[in-house]
Design an enzyme around this catalytic site. Structure first.
Site, PDB file in Angstrom:
ATOM      1  N   ARG A  40       1.030  -1.277   0.221  1.00 13.52           N
ATOM      2  CA  ARG A  40      -0.223   0.115  -0.108  1.00 13.52           C
ATOM      3  C   ARG A  40       0.568   1.442   0.309  1.00 13.52           C
ATOM      4  O   ARG A  40       1.002   2.369   0.019  1.00 13.52           O
ATOM      5  CB  ARG A  40      -0.709  -0.020   1.229  1.00 13.52           C
ATOM      6  CG  ARG A  40      -1.699  -0.865   1.209  1.00 13.52           C
ATOM      7  CD  ARG A  40      -1.839  -2.249   0.717  1.00 13.52           C
ATOM      8  NE  ARG A  40      -2.861  -3.314   0.853  1.00 13.52           N
ATOM      9  CZ  ARG A  40      -3.392  -3.751   1.883  1.00 13.52           C
ATOM     10  NH1 ARG A  40      -2.679  -3.773   2.971  1.00 13.52           N
ATOM     11  NH2 ARG A  40      -4.783  -4.882   1.758  1.00 13.52           N
ATOM     12  N   ASP A  69       0.167  -7.409  -2.942  1.00 13.75           N
ATOM     13  CA  ASP A  69      -1.581  -6.593  -2.639  1.00 13.75           C
ATOM     14  C   ASP A  69      -2.072  -5.899  -2.994  1.00 13.75           C
ATOM     15  O   ASP A  69      -1.396  -5.788  -4.855  1.00 13.75           O
ATOM     16  CB  ASP A  69      -1.555  -5.771  -1.242  1.00 13.75           C
ATOM     17  CG  ASP A  69      -2.701  -6.153  -0.606  1.00 13.75           C
ATOM     18  OD1 ASP A  69      -3.925  -5.976  -1.004  1.00 13.75           O
ATOM     19  OD2 ASP A  69      -2.547  -6.743   0.711  1.00 13.75           O
ATOM     20  N   HIS A 144      -6.130 -10.623  -3.798  1.00  9.77           N
ATOM     21  CA  HIS A 144      -5.241  -8.776  -2.895  1.00  9.77           C
ATOM     22  C   HIS A 144      -4.222  -9.295  -3.624  1.00  9.77           C
ATOM     23  O   HIS A 144      -2.938  -9.303  -3.915  1.00  9.77           O
ATOM     24  CB  HIS A 144      -5.034  -8.915  -2.069  1.00  9.77           C
ATOM     25  CG  HIS A 144      -6.066  -8.799   0.058  1.00  9.77           C
ATOM     26  ND1 HIS A 144      -6.030  -7.106  -0.520  1.00  9.77           N
ATOM     27  CD2 HIS A 144      -6.812 -10.052   0.132  1.00  9.77           C
ATOM     28  CE1 HIS A 144      -6.754  -7.174   0.617  1.00  9.77           C
ATOM     29  NE2 HIS A 144      -7.672  -8.761   1.103  1.00  9.77           N
ATOM     30  N   ASP A 208      -6.507 -14.388   2.305  1.00  7.00           N
ATOM     31  CA  ASP A 208      -7.383 -13.455   2.785  1.00  7.00           C
ATOM     32  C   ASP A 208      -8.689 -12.781   1.978  1.00  7.00           C
ATOM     33  O   ASP A 208      -8.133 -12.635   0.377  1.00  7.00           O
ATOM     34  CB  ASP A 208      -6.994 -12.251   3.719  1.00  7.00           C
ATOM     35  CG  ASP A 208      -6.330 -11.251   3.184  1.00  7.00           C
ATOM     36  OD1 ASP A 208      -5.301 -11.467   2.377  1.00  7.00           O
ATOM     37  OD2 ASP A 208      -6.303 -10.149   3.847  1.00  7.00           O
ATOM     38  N   GLU A 209     -10.134 -12.383   2.363  1.00  9.08           N
ATOM     39  CA  GLU A 209     -10.800 -11.987   1.381  1.00  9.08           C
ATOM     40  C   GLU A 209     -10.869 -12.033  -0.223  1.00  9.08           C
ATOM     41  O   GLU A 209     -10.632 -10.707  -0.491  1.00  9.08           O
ATOM     42  CB  GLU A 209     -10.295 -10.476   2.583  1.00  9.08           C
ATOM     43  CG  GLU A 209     -10.266 -10.159   3.114  1.00  9.08           C
ATOM     44  CD  GLU A 209     -10.072  -8.655   3.520  1.00  9.08           C
ATOM     45  OE1 GLU A 209     -10.441  -7.590   4.299  1.00  9.08           O
ATOM     46  OE2 GLU A 209      -8.833  -8.214   3.114  1.00  9.08           O
ATOM     47  N   TRP A 275      -7.082 -13.451  12.034  1.00 13.33           N
ATOM     48  CA  TRP A 275      -6.750 -12.239  12.559  1.00 13.33           C
ATOM     49  C   TRP A 275      -7.996 -11.390  12.323  1.00 13.33           C
ATOM     50  O   TRP A 275      -8.838 -10.839  13.429  1.00 13.33           O
ATOM     51  CB  TRP A 275      -6.274 -11.807  11.682  1.00 13.33           C
ATOM     52  CG  TRP A 275      -7.231 -11.883   9.381  1.00 13.33           C
ATOM     53  CD1 TRP A 275      -6.787 -12.916   8.924  1.00 13.33           C
ATOM     54  CD2 TRP A 275      -8.024 -10.772   9.148  1.00 13.33           C
ATOM     55  NE1 TRP A 275      -7.813 -12.816   7.561  1.00 13.33           N
ATOM     56  CE2 TRP A 275      -8.386 -11.161   7.854  1.00 13.33           C
ATOM     57  CE3 TRP A 275      -8.622  -9.328   9.008  1.00 13.33           C
ATOM     58  CZ2 TRP A 275      -9.499 -10.788   7.329  1.00 13.33           C
ATOM     59  CZ3 TRP A 275      -9.566  -9.019   9.037  1.00 13.33           C
ATOM     60  CH2 TRP A 275     -10.058  -9.655   6.928  1.00 13.33           C
ATOM     61  N   TYR A 300      -3.646  -4.273  15.381  1.00 15.05           N
ATOM     62  CA  TYR A 300      -3.076  -3.869  14.041  1.00 15.05           C
ATOM     63  C   TYR A 300      -2.883  -2.861  14.328  1.00 15.05           C
ATOM     64  O   TYR A 300      -2.951  -1.867  14.585  1.00 15.05           O
ATOM     65  CB  TYR A 300      -4.896  -4.023  13.520  1.00 15.05           C
ATOM     66  CG  TYR A 300      -4.726  -5.021  12.582  1.00 15.05           C
ATOM     67  CD1 TYR A 300      -4.665  -6.801  13.293  1.00 15.05           C
ATOM     68  CD2 TYR A 300      -6.075  -5.027  10.891  1.00 15.05           C
ATOM     69  CE1 TYR A 300      -4.670  -7.825  12.197  1.00 15.05           C
ATOM     70  CE2 TYR A 300      -5.665  -6.346  10.709  1.00 15.05           C
ATOM     71  CZ  TYR A 300      -5.384  -7.046  10.896  1.00 15.05           C
ATOM     72  OH  TYR A 300      -5.811  -8.002  10.170  1.00 15.05           O
ATOM     73  N   PHE A 301      -1.858  -3.184  14.360  1.00 15.53           N
ATOM     74  CA  PHE A 301      -0.718  -1.381  14.384  1.00 15.53           C
ATOM     75  C   PHE A 301      -1.371   0.228  13.897  1.00 15.53           C
ATOM     76  O   PHE A 301      -0.401   0.451  14.200  1.00 15.53           O
ATOM     77  CB  PHE A 301       0.603  -1.552  14.557  1.00 15.53           C
ATOM     78  CG  PHE A 301       0.951  -1.994  15.861  1.00 15.53           C
ATOM     79  CD1 PHE A 301       0.307  -2.990  16.625  1.00 15.53           C
ATOM     80  CD2 PHE A 301       2.804  -2.164  16.505  1.00 15.53           C
ATOM     81  CE1 PHE A 301       0.191  -3.673  18.163  1.00 15.53           C
ATOM     82  CE2 PHE A 301       3.189  -2.829  17.319  1.00 15.53           C
ATOM     83  CZ  PHE A 301       2.036  -3.771  18.499  1.00 15.53           C
ATOM     84  N   TRP A 349      -0.503  -2.567   8.835  1.00 15.31           N
ATOM     85  CA  TRP A 349      -1.021  -2.138   7.306  1.00 15.31           C
ATOM     86  C   TRP A 349      -0.485  -1.112   6.974  1.00 15.31           C
ATOM     87  O   TRP A 349      -0.811  -0.030   7.669  1.00 15.31           O
ATOM     88  CB  TRP A 349      -2.323  -3.185   7.339  1.00 15.31           C
ATOM     89  CG  TRP A 349      -2.436  -3.737   7.485  1.00 15.31           C
ATOM     90  CD1 TRP A 349      -3.338  -4.411   8.704  1.00 15.31           C
ATOM     91  CD2 TRP A 349      -1.968  -4.922   6.972  1.00 15.31           C
ATOM     92  NE1 TRP A 349      -2.990  -5.589   8.861  1.00 15.31           N
ATOM     93  CE2 TRP A 349      -2.807  -6.148   7.383  1.00 15.31           C
ATOM     94  CE3 TRP A 349      -1.097  -5.457   5.853  1.00 15.31           C
ATOM     95  CZ2 TRP A 349      -2.544  -7.474   7.170  1.00 15.31           C
ATOM     96  CZ3 TRP A 349      -1.622  -6.709   5.318  1.00 15.31           C
ATOM     97  CH2 TRP A 349      -1.811  -7.935   5.744  1.00 15.31           C
ATOM     98  N   GLU A 351      -1.651   1.416   4.162  1.00 14.70           N
ATOM     99  CA  GLU A 351      -2.387   2.179   3.233  1.00 14.70           C
ATOM    100  C   GLU A 351      -3.029   3.515   3.879  1.00 14.70           C
ATOM    101  O   GLU A 351      -2.949   4.550   2.343  1.00 14.70           O
ATOM    102  CB  GLU A 351      -4.283   1.674   3.414  1.00 14.70           C
ATOM    103  CG  GLU A 351      -4.988   0.139   2.996  1.00 14.70           C
ATOM    104  CD  GLU A 351      -4.616  -0.742   3.864  1.00 14.70           C
ATOM    105  OE1 GLU A 351      -3.806  -0.758   4.813  1.00 14.70           O
ATOM    106  OE2 GLU A 351      -5.671  -1.868   4.026  1.00 14.70           O
TER     107      GLU A 351
HETATM  108  C1  ACM Z   1      -6.207  -9.098   6.552  1.00 14.68           C
HETATM  109  O1  ACM Z   1      -6.073  -8.094   7.099  1.00 14.68           O
HETATM  110  N1  ACM Z   1      -7.197  -8.667   5.555  1.00 14.68           N
HETATM  111  C2  ACM Z   1      -5.188  -9.798   7.076  1.00 14.68           C
END
Ligand code: ACM
Ligand code: ZN
Length: 636
Positions: A40, A69, A144, A208-209, A275, A300-301, A349, A351
């Site tokens: 990101r 990603d 992703h 994921d997702e 997660w 989740y920092f 993460w 973003e």
């Molecule tokens: C995640 O936060 N999608 C692993």
């Protein structure tokens, strides 16, 4: 660490003396990880080394490198050069700040991005090894993966690149096509190069997702499902993961993936990162799979530490104490399966990490709390001790030029008083910090008034306060307006009836001030400030109008939570502005109200995706609660 803390206590001497020590210690867990998302936002190898230095200081031993990603492919793959030639660069919509951090001109177009050459990857792996840190690469699949599929669109179900819609920059993108044998050849090549580079036992394959709808419409995917008797797309994902697992296993390594890889069945030997809460971890460990705990509520920092409204709209804040409190062994897990919990990892993460300074600010000093989570036995953990110990760490972080987070003073916020005087009280979060404040609307400095104990005011003031560290680094300023006021007069209204009137509108707006562009549907009577049940749940708005019955003169706090925007108006004055497109965020404010009826208006809208609305109230005599129907009236 000993040298560092000794050098502080003996800073007046020309040399320092360290007594002989015997250290008897061992970590509670073998997997003590930190993730860095470099997709990101791209972080150069100098920053990655600094990150590893900080990890080493805190005796963490797994660097989880989120290399791919949707937003960028960051690892050179010699066999598929377009992954970085095309996939490492993206064009912005002009709306996202992250597109402005580093810009390069590719094919005449300004684009954002970057990648690591295989030589740089080796350099990082060696640098980490010298600090007893294993680097786990993550190659995301089947979702992703926009950056890869934009470079090789023939590997998606449609064979064409997914075009990012203007207004929602990064919704879930199309996945790789598991009906196409070429997809697996592609990953065979990629994992071959990745495994040659990375010596880690585990290779992270994401998982994921993944948006699976394209698979339901794809002929190749449907044929694959028939050929293997797969009942649904969850089983097709499971098939995908098992094929990748075979590739990785054939090279002598094991896979680890996000907890979605449990869906449709997981093959023996695969490890899971939990997660979405702890459930996936409990399920996996119960079935004898190794697990690393990474639950969103605790580690989740990327979540801000202070003000959710400030930067990352839609996120809740994650305070240091909450991280410290985390126990990676879930309560519900049977004792005999505790051994499958390898440890825990915090995830950064990126973003919203549009500068290295922000990344450091989310990482530190939180990483010290994580270190105790994975090192210290439950019995030896103590929040007060930890706070005291932090003192030395700030000088270490100062020395390393790390932009650690400094909390502004707490317990000071906008307030009202009607009596003769008011006690101002503030709290600091770090032992070795000081609070300075002003009452003349100027920015606090170390020449301002030093706060050492609560004090009394008798008139309205604006207090600006700031935390200062010994190093002179300081927090953001908090501004608190403390107003002397009178109770607002009640309204004498006849013929009030229980319930509140809700005007229901439909339309696509992004602010509560744009109701002119909405289409009025009908009026609904409700008992509370809630979203009516039988309406279409996207692109709508509600205007509530009525009276609130106050039983006793007092200062009332209203809490307005909404997804998306809302505002609350009492006696024709704006009390709370919670406008804009965002997730469930609570904003509060106080009003002094006399006994009796007061007009109340609430305007709320939802754009796309989730929706929610909740209004709470509290006072000195009343616990925080949803505004009860017994307080809400309307004119007949
Ligand atoms: C995640 O936060 N999608 C692993
Ligand atoms: Zn397909």
């Amino acid at each position: 660490q000993i040298i560092h803390s000794t050098s502080i206590s003996q800073s007046n001497k020309s040399s320092i003396h360290i007594p002989a020590y015997t250290i008897v210690d061992e970590p509670r867990f073998g997997w003590r990880g930190m993730l860095l998302d470099v997709s990101r936002h791209f972080f150069d190898i100098e920053f990655v080394k600094k990150y590893l230095d900080i990890m080493a200081m805190y005796k963490l031993n797994v660097f989880h490198w989120h290399l791919t990603d949707d937003q960028g492919w960051r690892i050179e793959i010699k066999k598929h050069p377009k992954l970085t030639e095309v996939g490492a660069w993206r064009k912005g919509t002009g709306k996202e700040k992250w597109d402005y951090q580093i810009e390069a001109v590719v094919d005449g177009d300004p684009k954002y991005g970057g990648f690591y050459t295989q030589e740089e990857i080796k350099e990082i792996i060696q640098y980490a090894k010298e600090r007893y840190i294993t680097v786990i690469p993550e190659i995301e699949l089947p979702g992703h993966s926009w950056s890869a599929l934009n470079a090789y669109p023939e590997l998606s179900c449609t064979g064409t690149p997914w075009i990012r819609p203007e207004e929602t920059p990064w919704e879930f993108t199309d996945p790789f096509c598991p009906g196409n044998e070429k997809t697996f050849e592609f990953f065979e090549n990629i994992f071959s190069e990745v495994i040659d580079l990375f010596p880690s036992k585990y290779i992270h394959i994401g998982g994921d997702e993944a948006k699976k709808t394209p698979w339901t419409k794809c002929e190749k995917c449907q044929l694959r499902m028939q050929a293997h008797n797969l009942e649904n797309v969850d089983e097709l994902q499971s098939y995908f993961v098992k094929r990748i697992q075979k590739i990785v296993n054939s090279k002598g390594r094991k896979i680890i993936g996000w907890d979605e890889i449990l869906e449709g069945g997981l093959a023996p030997g695969a490890a899971v990162m939990s997660w979405r809460g702890e459930e996936g971890g409990i399920e996996a460990a119960t079935h004898k799979h190794n697990v690393v705990m990474t639950p969103g509520d605790f580690v989740y920092f990327n979540k801000p530490q202070f003000d959710a409204k400030l930067e990352d709209a839609g996120y809740n804040i994650l305070p240091l104490e909450k991280i410290y409190s985390y126990n990676p062994i879930p309560k519900e897990l049977e004792k005999e399966n505790h051994k499958y919990i390898l440890g825990a990892e915090a995830l950064l993460w990126s973003e919203y990490l549009y500068s290295y300074e922000i990344a450091e600010n989310r990482l530190t000093p939180r990483i010290a709390a994580l270190s105790e989570v994975v090192w210290t036995s439950k019995e030896n953990k103590n929040w007060k001790n930890f706070q005291n110990k932090l003192t030395n760490h700030f000088s270490f972080l100062d020395e390393k030029n790390v932009n650690y987070f400094i909390p502004p003073p707490t317990n000071i916020e906008n307030d009202l008083f009607v009596k003769d005087d008011y006690k101002v009280e503030m709290n600091k979060s770090y032992t070795n910090s000081e609070i300075y404040y002003t009452m003349d609307n100027s920015e606090p400095t170390k020449n301002s008034i030093k706060y050492d104990k609560p004090f009394i005011i008798s008139n309205s003031v604006i207090i600006k306060a700031k935390t200062f560290m010994l190093s002179n680094r300081s927090s953001k300023t908090v501004t608190a307006r403390i107003n002397k006021t009178a109770y607002q007069k009640n309204k004498m209204i006849d013929n009030l009836q229980v319930g509140i009137q809700a005007k229901y509108f439909t339309g696509n707006i992004s602010s509560v001030n744009d109701f002119d562009n909405m289409e009025f549907q009908n009026v609904i009577m409700l008992n509370n400030f809630t979203i009516p049940t039988n309406i279409e749940k996207d692109f709508f708005g509600i205007e509530f109008d009525g009276y609130i019955k106050i039983l006793e003169d007092g200062i009332y706090t209203f809490y307005l939570s909404s997804d998306d925007g809302s505002k609350l108006i009492i006696n024709d004055k704006l009390v709370i502005d919670n406008d804009g497109i965002h997730g469930m965020i609570e904003v509060k404010n106080k009003v002094a109200l006399s006994k009796g009826y007061h007009s109340i208006k609430l305007i709320y809208f939802d754009n796309k995706f989730g929706e929610g609305l909740e209004v709470n109230v509290s006072s000195a005599k009343m616990e925080k609660q949803i505004v009860p129907s017994s307080m809400l009236y309307h004119k007949n």
